[in-house]
Design an enzyme around this catalytic site. Sequence first.
Site, PDB file in Angstrom:
ATOM      1  CG  ASP A  32      18.810  45.307  35.676  1.00  0.00           C
ATOM      2  OD1 ASP A  32      19.214  46.562  35.819  1.00  0.00           O
ATOM      3  OD2 ASP A  32      19.123  45.278  34.669  1.00  0.00           O
ATOM      4  CG  HIS A  33      18.211  51.141  40.129  1.00  0.00           C
ATOM      5  ND1 HIS A  33      17.431  52.229  39.124  1.00  0.00           N
ATOM      6  CD2 HIS A  33      18.053  51.336  41.530  1.00  0.00           C
ATOM      7  CE1 HIS A  33      16.918  52.683  40.875  1.00  0.00           C
ATOM      8  NE2 HIS A  33      17.592  52.196  41.491  1.00  0.00           N
ATOM      9  NE  ARG A  34      21.256  46.673  32.994  1.00  0.00           N
ATOM     10  CZ  ARG A  34      21.960  45.703  32.366  1.00  0.00           C
ATOM     11  NH1 ARG A  34      22.103  46.082  31.469  1.00  0.00           N
ATOM     12  NH2 ARG A  34      21.538  44.654  32.423  1.00  0.00           N
TER      13      ARG A  34
END
Length: 440
Positions: A410-412
Amino acid sequence: MPQVMEFKLPDLGEGLTEAEIVRWLVAVGDVVAVDQPVVEVETAKAMVEVPCPYGGVVTARFGEEGTELPVGAPLITVAVGAGADEAVEPEDSGSGNVLVGYGTDHSRTARRRRVRPGSAAPAATSAPTPAPAAVVTTPVVASPAAASPVVTGPVAVISPLVRKLARDHGIDLRALRGSGPEGLILRADVEAARRSPEPVPVAAPAAAAAPEGERVPLKGLRGVVAEKLSRSRREIPDATCWVDADATELMAARAAMNAVGGPKISVLALLARICTAALAKYPELNSTVDLAANEIVRLPSVHLGFAAQTERGLVVPVVRDAQTRNPESLSAEFARLTEVARAGKLAPADLTGGTFTLNNYGVFGVDGSTPIINHPEAAMLGVGRIMAKPWVHQGELAVRQVVQLSLTFDHRVCDGGTAGGFLRYVADCVESPAVLLRSL
């Protein structure tokens, strides 16, 4: 006079809204004890036995084997205190236990007994047909004129029962305003529209537009998986990085461990132990995103999910507190959960609460994959098949055991540098298991 109590299908937890009756464990006229299992049902996640909180005589059963019932629908009625020498004391007539899997010690050893002719049990042959489950949510929609304008895009409906109810009564879900969280359309909303004097019709598609072929209902396990994967794609901005690693030394280390006797250690267990060490170094990947609070929640324990193929489809059992286990313990737990999964006996608790997933798709004979993250987790490590390939080792071309590793994240929760550092550490441990000794 005996008091007739109605026992309804209890809330099965984890968002499960229906269950299919697999096998009745009691018949009409049987005497049941408090917390005795009365029916075996199959949810989208597991098969479970449902205990009844009342003791007495079964006067009616609702639903044949193979019938799908919503949560809250009647299962059986019990005449509490009915029978001659089988009478149940009032204070023991109900346990209050309504959750699947909870009961008293005597519940599973209670003997099925049938009331003798002439006893006080009410007749069961004239039992009424089951009524719909009670709805306690206050509806918001009154009439189509007051409904919101028809919208395009996905309809905010989770339960397939709500969709079926709307379909059966010709109600267009896109014309309804849901009363649930974030506009979710509930059964109460459909019921309100059904009672409206001007129901909204669903336009029938042209016959030529209907695709031909076999139609398979998207329900049960497949339906839950579809909804979860769709949600993951909608909510998680994921990215994938991958690397090839020389697993020759790892395979040699495993062979040495298994040569000294004792329980065999699986490759999956060694990879899991490497994962827990990597997550200790990169805790950003053992986290989840709380959208409501707009926060990243880093989790203290690693509850490691792993993909297991069964006859019912792919399931992801969870090994609790994997960071506290050694390879031998991990091997034993993987084997236990896999056996239970293939028998279809996993409890909902075995399939929920994961914080990181290890996906060994190499067992299917493939090298690489870009999997969908198991929502609400933040990352998944994929492992391809380990096979002999030409590899430059110590400056010389040699045949080595090579594996492809991929990390979908998850790039967040982190940037590529963190994800790359995690994957590189995993690959270093695979290529040189001695690196892992620093963290043991």
